[in-house]
Design a protein around this motif. Structure first.
Motif, short mmCIF file in Angstrom:
data_model
loop_
_atom_site.label_atom_id
_atom_site.label_comp_id
_atom_site.label_asym_id
_atom_site.label_seq_id
_atom_site.Cartn_x
_atom_site.Cartn_y
_atom_site.Cartn_z
N VAL A 190 0.84 -1.20 0.00
CA VAL A 190 0.00 0.00 0.00
C VAL A 190 0.87 1.26 0.00
O VAL A 190 1.78 1.39 0.83
CB VAL A 190 -0.94 0.03 1.23
CG1 VAL A 190 -1.69 1.36 1.30
CG2 VAL A 190 -1.93 -1.12 1.16
N ASP A 191 0.60 2.16 -0.93
CA ASP A 191 1.28 3.46 -0.99
C ASP A 191 0.25 4.53 -0.65
O ASP A 191 -0.80 4.61 -1.29
CB ASP A 191 1.86 3.69 -2.39
CG ASP A 191 2.66 4.99 -2.48
OD1 ASP A 191 3.09 5.49 -1.42
OD2 ASP A 191 2.82 5.52 -3.59
N CYS A 192 0.54 5.33 0.36
CA CYS A 192 -0.41 6.35 0.83
C CYS A 192 0.24 7.73 0.78
O CYS A 192 1.41 7.89 1.14
CB CYS A 192 -0.84 6.03 2.27
SG CYS A 192 -1.98 7.23 2.98
N ARG A 193 -0.52 8.72 0.34
CA ARG A 193 -0.03 10.09 0.32
C ARG A 193 -1.18 11.04 0.68
O ARG A 193 -2.35 10.66 0.63
CB ARG A 193 0.53 10.45 -1.06
CG ARG A 193 -0.52 10.58 -2.15
CD ARG A 193 0.10 10.81 -3.52
NE ARG A 193 -0.93 11.07 -4.54
CZ ARG A 193 -0.70 11.12 -5.85
NH1 ARG A 193 0.54 10.90 -6.31
NH2 ARG A 193 -1.69 11.36 -6.70
N ILE A 194 -0.81 12.26 1.05
CA ILE A 194 -1.78 13.31 1.36
C ILE A 194 -1.68 14.36 0.26
O ILE A 194 -0.60 14.87 -0.02
CB ILE A 194 -1.51 13.95 2.73
CG1 ILE A 194 -1.42 12.88 3.83
CG2 ILE A 194 -2.60 14.97 3.06
CD1 ILE A 194 -2.68 12.10 4.09
N SER A 195 -2.81 14.69 -0.37
CA SER A 195 -2.81 15.66 -1.45
C SER A 195 -2.63 17.08 -0.90
O SER A 195 -2.69 17.30 0.31
CB SER A 195 -4.12 15.59 -2.24
OG SER A 195 -5.19 16.15 -1.46
N GLU A 196 -2.44 18.04 -1.78
CA GLU A 196 -2.29 19.44 -1.36
C GLU A 196 -3.53 19.93 -0.63
O GLU A 196 -3.46 20.83 0.19
CB GLU A 196 -2.01 20.32 -2.58
CG GLU A 196 -0.63 20.11 -3.19
CD GLU A 196 -0.39 21.02 -4.37
OE1 GLU A 196 -1.25 21.89 -4.64
OE2 GLU A 196 0.67 20.88 -5.03
#
Length: 339
Positions: A190-196
């Motif tokens: 799982v790859d998780c990121r937070i958008s702008e």
């Protein structure tokens, strides 16, 4: 979709389902010696992911609940080693314990060195949870006070995060590495990121193929580089643990022009022992307010004037305590009980 209105027709491949099962088995170190109790509808994503797929893959012992009235008896019959539940189950267990022994008395007994260990084991055995090595809550936020209470009993209650669109396979707290307020670390792959804009976006081998016969909605749900737009807002700490801070669509603006995210405030209110559900609202009002549904045992006592007076007083204290942790524009003006 199991909890957000009309089913959206999430299409999943056999590969994504098998991948999720293997990831959970590896993360939880599941073996054929484990035991689980199945009680959610079999179409529920968490039931299919952890219970159905993992039990088929590993071959552990699986028990089925008969009905709501026999739930605790069924738990004692199964004596599970793995137990995953929605927040309502954990609060019902807690309310049941307090009905037999008031919280203040139990807290007092658990502080006595010679009695403490005995009382903790007795409570867990009464619930059928004495052999649980991994306990988790998911589907909705659980009060930090409730989690802390179970931890005092010696049950490390962990939180997880997922949705139908990724077969529930996203984040899971790990024993010894959990942190109150966080829903865990990314599961393998799982790859998780937070958008702008602060939105949680996820990419993994378990993502859906799309919504059934709805290409437009499917396209809108993904970023151009293939990340699922969850609609949830969040933060990631240095250990990659994820905190959910609210829904992007739930944030509202008061008449003073200030934005309020309801979820963190709701998490503070839901810890009250007489409250089962809460919704913080207040769009276009000067201040937010809270609508609450009482726990079943408390609702039955509202015809008693003494109990109503006691409840009103405790809600006033609750408002004061919660507001002391919030910015002025987030202060709860009042709490209203709804049916």
């Amino acid at each position: 979709s199991g909890s957000t209105g009309n089913p959206k027709g999430v299409m999943l491949s056999f590969h994504s389902m098998a991948y999720a099962a293997q990831g959970a088995i590896a993360s939880l170190k599941v073996t054929d010696q484990d035991r689980m109790l199945s009680y959610l509808p079999l179409a529920h994503v968490m039931e299919r992911f952890v219970v159905e797929m993992a039990s088929i893959s590993v071959g552990f012992q699986l028990f089925f609940a008969d009905k709501l009235d026999t739930f605790v008896a069924d738990l004692n019959r199964a004596n599970p080693t793995l137990f995953l539940a929605v927040p309502r189950i954990w609060t019902i267990f807690q309310t049941g314990v307090f009905a037999k022994m008031p919280k203040q008395k139990l807290d007092r007994l658990m502080k006595i060195p010679l009695l403490s260990g005995y009382m903790k084991k007795r409570v867990l055995k009464t619930l059928g949870l004495q052999d649980v090595r991994y306990a988790a809550s998911g589907s909705a936020p659980l009060s930090q006070d409730t989690i802390a209470w179970y931890q005092k009993l010696g049950l490390e209650l962990l939180e997880g995060y997922g949705m139908s669109e990724n077969f529930g396979y996203s984040h899971m707290s790990q024993p010894g590495r959990s942190c109150l307020g966080y829903v865990g670390e990314p599961l393998p792959g799982v790859d998780c990121r937070i958008s702008e804009q602060g939105e949680i976006q996820i990419k993994s081998p378990t993502l859906m193929m799309g919504y059934y016969k709805d290409e437009a909605k499917t396209k809108a749900e993904f970023t151009e580089d293939g990340y699922l737009k969850t609609g949830d807002r969040g933060e990631i700490d240095e250990l990659k643990r994820l905190k959910i801070t609210g829904r992007t669509k739930e944030i509202f603006k008061t008449s003073k022009g200030k934005y309020v995210a309801p979820a963190p405030i709701e998490n503070k209110i839901i810890g009250h022992q007489d409250i089962e559900m809460v919704c913080v609202s207040g769009a276009e009002y000067p201040q937010p307010h809270a609508l609450v549904v009482l726990a079943e045992s408390s609702a039955k006592k509202t015809s008693c004037d003494d109990f109503k007076a006691e409840l009103a007083s405790s809600f006033q204290s609750l408002i004061k305590d919660v507001n002391s942790t919030l910015d002025p524009h987030e202060h709860i003006k009042f709490v209203t009980i709804v049916s």
